[in-house]
Motif scaffolding. Structure first.
Motif, mmCIF file in Angstrom:
data_model
loop_
_atom_site.group_PDB
_atom_site.id
_atom_site.type_symbol
_atom_site.label_atom_id
_atom_site.label_comp_id
_atom_site.label_asym_id
_atom_site.label_seq_id
_atom_site.Cartn_x
_atom_site.Cartn_y
_atom_site.Cartn_z
ATOM 1 N N GLY A 1 0.712 -1.259 0.000
ATOM 2 C CA GLY A 1 0.000 0.000 0.000
ATOM 3 C C GLY A 1 0.739 1.307 0.000
ATOM 4 N N MET A 2 2.047 1.356 0.029
ATOM 5 C CA MET A 2 2.720 2.634 0.175
ATOM 6 C C MET A 2 3.483 3.045 -1.082
ATOM 7 N N ARG A 3 3.322 2.291 -2.165
ATOM 8 C CA ARG A 3 4.143 2.520 -3.345
ATOM 9 C C ARG A 3 3.898 3.895 -3.954
ATOM 10 N N LEU A 4 2.637 4.244 -4.208
ATOM 11 C CA LEU A 4 2.348 5.532 -4.839
ATOM 12 C C LEU A 4 2.688 6.692 -3.925
ATOM 13 N N ALA A 5 2.409 6.530 -2.624
ATOM 14 C CA ALA A 5 2.721 7.605 -1.684
ATOM 15 C C ALA A 5 4.226 7.851 -1.627
ATOM 16 N N THR A 6 4.993 6.780 -1.663
ATOM 17 C CA THR A 6 6.454 6.912 -1.671
ATOM 18 C C THR A 6 6.923 7.609 -2.937
ATOM 19 N N TYR A 7 6.344 7.217 -4.061
ATOM 20 C CA TYR A 7 6.732 7.827 -5.340
ATOM 21 C C TYR A 7 6.374 9.312 -5.360
ATOM 22 N N LYS A 8 5.200 9.650 -4.836
ATOM 23 C CA LYS A 8 4.787 11.060 -4.776
ATOM 24 C C LYS A 8 5.758 11.870 -3.924
ATOM 25 N N ALA A 9 6.186 11.300 -2.791
ATOM 26 C CA ALA A 9 7.129 11.999 -1.917
ATOM 27 C C ALA A 9 8.457 12.242 -2.633
ATOM 28 N N LEU A 10 8.915 11.250 -3.394
ATOM 29 C CA LEU A 10 10.167 11.408 -4.139
ATOM 30 C C LEU A 10 10.032 12.484 -5.223
ATOM 31 N N GLN A 11 8.873 12.530 -5.870
ATOM 32 C CA GLN A 11 8.641 13.574 -6.868
ATOM 33 C C GLN A 11 8.693 14.959 -6.229
ATOM 34 N N GLU A 12 8.114 15.071 -5.044
ATOM 35 C CA GLU A 12 8.140 16.358 -4.346
ATOM 36 C C GLU A 12 9.559 16.737 -3.931
ATOM 37 N N ARG B 1 12.211 15.948 -5.611
ATOM 38 C CA ARG B 1 12.853 16.408 -6.846
ATOM 39 C C ARG B 1 12.431 17.841 -7.170
ATOM 40 N N GLN B 2 11.154 18.127 -7.034
ATOM 41 C CA GLN B 2 10.651 19.465 -7.320
ATOM 42 C C GLN B 2 11.230 20.508 -6.363
ATOM 43 N N ALA B 3 11.558 20.054 -5.157
ATOM 44 C CA ALA B 3 12.154 20.957 -4.173
ATOM 45 C C ALA B 3 13.659 21.099 -4.358
ATOM 46 N N GLY B 4 14.229 20.377 -5.317
ATOM 47 C CA GLY B 4 15.653 20.467 -5.592
ATOM 48 C C GLY B 4 16.514 19.610 -4.688
ATOM 49 N N LYS B 5 15.898 18.740 -3.900
ATOM 50 C CA LYS B 5 16.679 17.907 -2.978
ATOM 51 C C LYS B 5 17.362 16.748 -3.700
ATOM 52 N N ILE B 6 16.745 16.254 -4.770
ATOM 53 C CA ILE B 6 17.325 15.184 -5.573
ATOM 54 C C ILE B 6 17.187 15.555 -7.043
ATOM 55 N N ARG B 7 17.989 14.938 -7.891
ATOM 56 C CA ARG B 7 17.994 15.298 -9.304
ATOM 57 C C ARG B 7 16.900 14.604 -10.108
ATOM 58 N N SER B 8 16.678 13.343 -9.829
ATOM 59 C CA SER B 8 15.701 12.596 -10.607
ATOM 60 C C SER B 8 15.142 11.463 -9.759
ATOM 61 N N VAL B 9 14.049 10.884 -10.242
ATOM 62 C CA VAL B 9 13.373 9.805 -9.518
ATOM 63 C C VAL B 9 13.296 8.586 -10.415
ATOM 64 N N GLY B 10 13.721 7.457 -9.899
ATOM 65 C CA GLY B 10 13.623 6.205 -10.630
ATOM 66 C C GLY B 10 12.983 5.142 -9.767
ATOM 67 N N VAL B 11 12.790 3.971 -10.359
ATOM 68 C CA VAL B 11 12.192 2.849 -9.635
ATOM 69 C C VAL B 11 13.033 1.600 -9.896
#
Length: 244
Positions: A85-96, A98-108
Protein backbone atom coordinates in the motif's frame (compact mmCIF):
# COMPACT_ATOMS: atom_id res chain seq x y z
CA UNK A 1 -13.74 -10.32 7.11
CA UNK A 2 -13.35 -14.01 6.24
CA UNK A 3 -14.58 -15.96 9.26
CA UNK A 4 -11.77 -18.53 9.18
CA UNK A 5 -8.33 -17.04 9.81
CA UNK A 6 -4.86 -18.59 9.63
CA UNK A 7 -2.54 -17.89 12.58
CA UNK A 8 1.22 -17.47 12.19
CA UNK A 9 2.31 -16.97 15.82
CA UNK A 10 5.89 -18.27 16.37
CA UNK A 11 6.02 -19.21 12.69
CA UNK A 12 9.11 -17.16 11.86
CA UNK A 13 9.44 -18.51 8.31
CA UNK A 14 5.76 -18.40 7.50
CA UNK A 15 5.86 -17.97 3.70
CA UNK A 16 5.50 -21.71 2.84
CA UNK A 17 2.69 -22.28 5.35
CA UNK A 18 0.84 -19.15 4.22
CA UNK A 19 1.09 -20.28 0.61
CA UNK A 20 -0.31 -23.66 1.63
CA UNK A 21 -3.08 -21.92 3.58
CA UNK A 22 -4.03 -19.91 0.49
CA UNK A 23 -4.16 -23.14 -1.52
CA UNK A 24 -6.47 -24.59 1.15
CA UNK A 25 -8.81 -21.63 0.77
CA UNK A 26 -7.79 -19.35 3.64
CA UNK A 27 -8.12 -15.66 2.82
CA UNK A 28 -7.41 -14.28 6.30
CA UNK A 29 -3.94 -14.25 7.90
CA UNK A 30 -3.36 -13.18 11.50
CA UNK A 31 0.13 -11.75 12.10
CA UNK A 32 1.65 -9.17 14.47
CA UNK A 33 4.73 -7.01 14.79
CA UNK A 34 5.85 -9.24 17.66
CA UNK A 35 5.61 -12.36 15.49
CA UNK A 36 8.53 -11.12 13.34
CA UNK A 37 7.04 -12.58 10.16
CA UNK A 38 5.25 -9.68 8.46
CA UNK A 39 7.75 -9.73 5.57
CA UNK A 40 7.20 -13.47 5.05
CA UNK A 41 3.43 -13.03 5.06
CA UNK A 42 3.71 -10.21 2.53
CA UNK A 43 5.96 -12.32 0.31
CA UNK A 44 3.42 -15.15 0.41
CA UNK A 45 0.61 -12.77 -0.55
CA UNK A 46 2.52 -11.58 -3.60
CA UNK A 47 3.72 -15.05 -4.60
CA UNK A 48 0.21 -16.48 -4.30
CA UNK A 49 -1.06 -14.44 -7.24
CA UNK A 50 -4.28 -13.73 -5.32
CA UNK A 51 -5.94 -10.34 -5.57
CA UNK A 52 -4.91 -8.27 -2.56
CA UNK A 53 -8.50 -7.02 -2.29
CA UNK A 54 -9.66 -10.58 -1.58
CA UNK A 55 -7.35 -11.00 1.42
CA UNK A 56 -7.74 -9.86 5.03
CA UNK A 57 -4.33 -9.41 6.69
CA UNK A 58 -4.07 -8.58 10.40
CA UNK A 59 -1.11 -7.20 12.33
CA UNK A 60 -0.90 -5.84 15.88
CA UNK A 61 1.16 -3.06 17.44
CA UNK A 62 3.82 -4.25 19.84
CA UNK A 63 4.36 -2.45 23.16
CA UNK A 64 7.39 -0.51 21.94
CA UNK A 65 5.28 1.11 19.20
CA UNK A 66 2.59 2.34 21.60
CA UNK A 67 2.05 6.11 21.75
CA UNK A 68 1.06 8.54 19.00
CA UNK A 69 4.32 9.07 17.08
CA UNK A 70 5.54 5.55 17.77
CA UNK A 71 2.31 4.08 16.45
CA UNK A 72 2.55 6.11 13.23
CA UNK A 73 6.10 4.89 12.69
CA UNK A 74 5.13 1.36 13.64
CA UNK A 75 2.31 1.26 11.09
CA UNK A 76 4.63 2.55 8.38
CA UNK A 77 7.21 -0.07 9.32
CA UNK A 78 4.64 -2.87 9.22
CA UNK A 79 3.34 -1.75 5.83
CA UNK A 80 6.91 -1.61 4.59
CA UNK A 81 7.62 -5.14 5.83
CA UNK A 82 4.40 -6.49 4.37
CA UNK A 83 5.08 -4.59 1.15
CA UNK A 84 1.53 -3.24 1.13
CA UNK A 85 0.00 0.00 0.00
CA UNK A 86 2.72 2.63 0.17
CA UNK A 87 4.14 2.52 -3.35
CA UNK A 88 2.35 5.53 -4.84
CA UNK A 89 2.72 7.61 -1.68
CA UNK A 90 6.45 6.91 -1.67
CA UNK A 91 6.73 7.83 -5.34
CA UNK A 92 4.79 11.06 -4.78
CA UNK A 93 7.13 12.00 -1.92
CA UNK A 94 10.17 11.41 -4.14
CA UNK A 95 8.64 13.57 -6.87
CA UNK A 96 8.14 16.36 -4.35
CA UNK A 97 11.76 16.01 -3.23
CA UNK A 98 12.85 16.41 -6.85
CA UNK A 99 10.65 19.46 -7.32
CA UNK A 100 12.15 20.96 -4.17
CA UNK A 101 15.65 20.47 -5.59
CA UNK A 102 16.68 17.91 -2.98
CA UNK A 103 17.33 15.18 -5.57
CA UNK A 104 17.99 15.30 -9.30
CA UNK A 105 15.70 12.60 -10.61
CA UNK A 106 13.37 9.81 -9.52
CA UNK A 107 13.62 6.20 -10.63
CA UNK A 108 12.19 2.85 -9.64
CA UNK A 109 13.48 -0.70 -9.31
CA UNK A 110 11.84 -4.04 -10.10
CA UNK A 111 8.79 -2.32 -11.57
CA UNK A 112 6.67 -4.35 -13.95
CA UNK A 113 4.27 -2.82 -16.46
CA UNK A 114 1.37 -2.73 -14.01
CA UNK A 115 3.47 -0.81 -11.48
CA UNK A 116 4.52 1.70 -14.14
CA UNK A 117 0.92 2.00 -15.31
CA UNK A 118 -0.08 2.72 -11.71
CA UNK A 119 2.20 5.78 -11.80
CA UNK A 120 0.93 6.92 -15.20
CA UNK A 121 -2.74 6.45 -14.27
CA UNK A 122 -2.19 8.49 -11.11
CA UNK A 123 -1.05 11.37 -13.29
CA UNK A 124 2.52 11.47 -11.97
CA UNK A 125 5.59 12.08 -14.09
CA UNK A 126 7.06 8.79 -15.27
CA UNK A 127 10.31 7.62 -13.62
CA UNK A 128 13.64 8.46 -15.20
CA UNK A 129 14.91 4.89 -14.83
CA UNK A 130 13.70 1.40 -14.04
CA UNK A 131 16.30 -0.98 -12.62
CA UNK A 132 15.53 -4.65 -13.30
CA UNK A 133 17.41 -7.92 -13.63
CA UNK A 134 18.64 -8.19 -17.22
CA UNK A 135 21.01 -10.58 -18.99
CA UNK A 136 20.66 -13.03 -21.89
CA UNK A 137 18.84 -15.60 -19.74
CA UNK A 138 16.37 -13.07 -18.30
CA UNK A 139 15.56 -10.37 -20.86
CA UNK A 140 12.15 -9.20 -19.55
CA UNK A 141 11.21 -8.00 -23.03
CA UNK A 142 7.69 -6.65 -22.28
CA UNK A 143 9.01 -4.40 -19.51
CA UNK A 144 11.94 -3.24 -21.65
CA UNK A 145 9.57 -2.46 -24.52
CA UNK A 146 7.27 -0.48 -22.23
CA UNK A 147 10.17 1.50 -20.80
CA UNK A 148 11.46 2.39 -24.25
CA UNK A 149 7.99 3.47 -25.33
CA UNK A 150 7.83 5.85 -22.36
CA UNK A 151 11.46 7.06 -22.48
CA UNK A 152 12.44 5.29 -19.25
CA UNK A 153 16.13 4.32 -19.08
CA UNK A 154 16.59 0.62 -18.34
CA UNK A 155 19.30 -0.24 -15.82
CA UNK A 156 20.44 -3.87 -15.77
CA UNK A 157 21.37 -5.51 -12.49
CA UNK A 158 22.97 -8.97 -12.40
CA UNK A 159 24.29 -8.29 -15.92
CA UNK A 160 27.02 -10.92 -15.54
CA UNK A 161 24.60 -13.48 -14.08
CA UNK A 162 26.36 -13.57 -10.71
CA UNK A 163 29.29 -15.34 -12.31
CA UNK A 164 27.19 -18.16 -13.82
CA UNK A 165 28.75 -17.75 -17.25
CA UNK A 166 29.65 -21.30 -18.22
CA UNK A 167 26.95 -21.61 -20.88
CA UNK A 168 28.49 -22.96 -24.14
CA UNK A 169 27.15 -20.07 -26.22
CA UNK A 170 28.65 -17.45 -23.91
CA UNK A 171 31.94 -19.34 -23.83
CA UNK A 172 31.97 -19.67 -27.63
CA UNK A 173 31.39 -15.96 -28.18
CA UNK A 174 33.99 -15.06 -25.57
CA UNK A 175 36.59 -17.25 -27.28
CA UNK A 176 35.82 -15.73 -30.67
CA UNK A 177 36.60 -12.20 -29.42
CA UNK A 178 39.39 -13.25 -27.03
CA UNK A 179 37.44 -11.66 -24.20
CA UNK A 180 36.29 -12.98 -20.87
CA UNK A 181 32.60 -13.94 -20.57
CA UNK A 182 31.80 -10.97 -18.32
CA UNK A 183 32.99 -8.55 -20.99
CA UNK A 184 30.81 -10.29 -23.57
CA UNK A 185 27.75 -10.04 -21.35
CA UNK A 186 28.38 -6.39 -20.56
CA UNK A 187 28.95 -5.59 -24.21
CA UNK A 188 25.67 -7.35 -25.05
CA UNK A 189 23.93 -5.19 -22.46
CA UNK A 190 25.40 -1.98 -23.85
CA UNK A 191 24.45 -2.88 -27.41
CA UNK A 192 20.89 -3.58 -26.23
CA UNK A 193 20.78 -0.02 -24.93
CA UNK A 194 20.79 -0.97 -21.24
CA UNK A 195 22.84 0.54 -18.42
CA UNK A 196 24.60 -2.50 -16.90
CA UNK A 197 25.58 -2.47 -13.22
CA UNK A 198 28.29 -5.12 -12.76
CA UNK A 199 29.44 -5.97 -9.26
CA UNK A 200 32.88 -7.19 -8.19
CA UNK A 201 35.19 -6.98 -5.20
CA UNK A 202 38.22 -8.13 -7.22
CA UNK A 203 40.39 -5.21 -8.44
CA UNK A 204 41.33 -6.95 -11.71
CA UNK A 205 37.67 -7.65 -12.47
CA UNK A 206 36.64 -4.11 -11.58
CA UNK A 207 39.06 -2.85 -14.23
CA UNK A 208 38.44 -5.52 -16.89
CA UNK A 209 34.70 -4.89 -16.71
CA UNK A 210 35.35 -1.40 -18.11
CA UNK A 211 37.21 -2.63 -21.21
CA UNK A 212 34.14 -2.72 -23.41
CA UNK A 213 34.52 0.04 -25.95
CA UNK A 214 37.18 -1.29 -28.31
CA UNK A 215 35.08 -4.09 -29.77
CA UNK A 216 31.49 -4.80 -30.81
CA UNK A 217 29.46 -7.97 -31.14
CA UNK A 218 28.16 -8.83 -34.59
CA UNK A 219 24.44 -9.09 -35.24
CA UNK A 220 24.81 -12.86 -35.48
CA UNK A 221 26.50 -13.10 -32.10
CA UNK A 222 23.92 -10.78 -30.54
CA UNK A 223 21.24 -13.08 -31.94
CA UNK A 224 22.94 -16.14 -30.41
CA UNK A 225 22.90 -14.49 -27.00
CA UNK A 226 19.34 -13.25 -27.49
CA UNK A 227 18.27 -16.85 -28.12
CA UNK A 228 19.28 -17.82 -24.55
CA UNK A 229 16.27 -16.01 -23.07
CA UNK A 230 14.26 -18.05 -20.54
CA UNK A 231 12.04 -15.21 -19.43
CA UNK A 232 11.59 -14.80 -15.70
CA UNK A 233 12.64 -18.44 -15.25
CA UNK A 234 16.16 -17.35 -16.16
CA UNK A 235 16.41 -14.97 -13.21
CA UNK A 236 19.25 -15.48 -10.74
CA UNK A 237 18.01 -13.02 -8.12
CA UNK A 238 14.88 -12.11 -6.21
CA UNK A 239 12.78 -10.80 -9.08
CA UNK A 240 9.45 -9.33 -7.91
CA UNK A 241 8.33 -7.62 -11.13
CA UNK A 242 5.01 -9.54 -11.12
CA UNK A 243 4.12 -8.84 -7.51
CA UNK A 244 1.24 -6.62 -6.49
Amino acid sequence: MPLLGFGVYQNYTSRPSCLEAFKAGYRHIDSAQAYRNEADVGAAVRESGLDRQDLFITTKCINKTHGYESTLKGVDLSLSKFGFGMRLATYKALQECRQAGKIRSVGVSNYGIKHLEEIRNAGYEMPAVNQIELHPFCQQKPIVSYCREHSIVVQAYCPIIRGKMDDPVIQEVAAKYSRDPAQILLRWSLQKGFVPLPKSATPARIHSNTHLYDFALTDDDMAKLDALDKGKEGAVSWNPVDWD
